[in-house]
Write a protein that holds these residues in place. Structure first.
Motif, PDB file in Angstrom:
ATOM      1  N   LYS A  32       0.834  -1.204   0.000  1.00 14.68           N
ATOM      2  CA  LYS A  32       0.000   0.000   0.000  1.00 14.68           C
ATOM      3  C   LYS A  32       0.865   1.249   0.000  1.00 14.68           C
ATOM      4  O   LYS A  32       0.597   2.202  -0.746  1.00 14.68           O
ATOM      5  N   ALA A  33       1.929   1.252   0.799  1.00 19.65           N
ATOM      6  CA  ALA A  33       2.836   2.400   0.857  1.00 19.65           C
ATOM      7  C   ALA A  33       3.520   2.614  -0.490  1.00 19.65           C
ATOM      8  O   ALA A  33       3.655   3.747  -0.956  1.00 19.65           O
ATOM      9  N   PHE A  34       3.953   1.526  -1.135  1.00 21.35           N
ATOM     10  CA  PHE A  34       4.596   1.637  -2.448  1.00 21.35           C
ATOM     11  C   PHE A  34       3.664   2.310  -3.459  1.00 21.35           C
ATOM     12  O   PHE A  34       4.054   3.234  -4.169  1.00 21.35           O
ATOM     13  N   PHE A  35       2.424   1.854  -3.521  1.00 23.96           N
ATOM     14  CA  PHE A  35       1.487   2.433  -4.477  1.00 23.96           C
ATOM     15  C   PHE A  35       1.194   3.902  -4.160  1.00 23.96           C
ATOM     16  O   PHE A  35       1.064   4.715  -5.077  1.00 23.96           O
ATOM     17  N   GLU A  36       1.106   4.251  -2.908  1.00 24.32           N
ATOM     18  CA  GLU A  36       0.879   5.648  -2.534  1.00 24.32           C
ATOM     19  C   GLU A  36       2.065   6.523  -2.922  1.00 24.32           C
ATOM     20  O   GLU A  36       1.888   7.606  -3.484  1.00 24.32           O
ATOM     21  N   ILE A  37       3.287   6.070  -2.631  1.00 21.69           N
ATOM     22  CA  ILE A  37       4.501   6.835  -2.966  1.00 21.69           C
ATOM     23  C   ILE A  37       4.616   7.016  -4.480  1.00 21.69           C
ATOM     24  O   ILE A  37       4.997   8.084  -4.958  1.00 21.69           O
ATOM     25  N   GLN A  38       4.282   5.977  -5.233  1.00 20.11           N
ATOM     26  CA  GLN A  38       4.379   6.029  -6.697  1.00 20.11           C
ATOM     27  C   GLN A  38       3.159   6.698  -7.338  1.00 20.11           C
ATOM     28  O   GLN A  38       3.105   6.846  -8.556  1.00 20.11           O
ATOM     29  N   ASN A  39       2.195   7.101  -6.507  1.00 22.92           N
ATOM     30  CA  ASN A  39       0.963   7.728  -6.984  1.00 22.92           C
ATOM     31  C   ASN A  39       0.222   6.833  -7.989  1.00 22.92           C
ATOM     32  O   ASN A  39      -0.292   7.305  -9.004  1.00 22.92           O
ATOM     33  N   ILE A  40       0.185   5.551  -7.690  1.00 24.13           N
ATOM     34  CA  ILE A  40      -0.530   4.583  -8.525  1.00 24.13           C
ATOM     35  C   ILE A  40      -1.919   4.409  -7.927  1.00 24.13           C
ATOM     36  O   ILE A  40      -2.071   3.987  -6.793  1.00 24.13           O
TER      37      ILE A  40
END
Length: 59
Positions: A32-40
């Motif tokens: 979830k954090a990865f997708f938020e950081i990548q704005n996905i």
């Protein structure tokens, strides 16, 4: 006796993959954090397709 791919994953690999990723909840939060950081972000259905390459922890 030969088992199916599904049986092999469910009976053996799923626990190993979960353990390798630090547990389900930990892996879920990291993804979830990865997708938020990548704005996905999902545009339409919010459904993602898992092509079966890896542990299956990507949401």
């Amino acid at each position: 006796m030969m088992v199916s791919v599904k049986e092999h994953y469910e009976d053996l690999l799923s626990d190993v993959y979960t353990w390798l990723m630090g547990g389900f909840e930990s892996a879920k939060e990291k993804n979830k954090a990865f997708f938020e950081i990548q704005n996905i972000k999902p545009f339409y259905s919010g459904i993602a397709l898992d092509l079966g390459a890896g542990s299956g922890f990507t949401f």
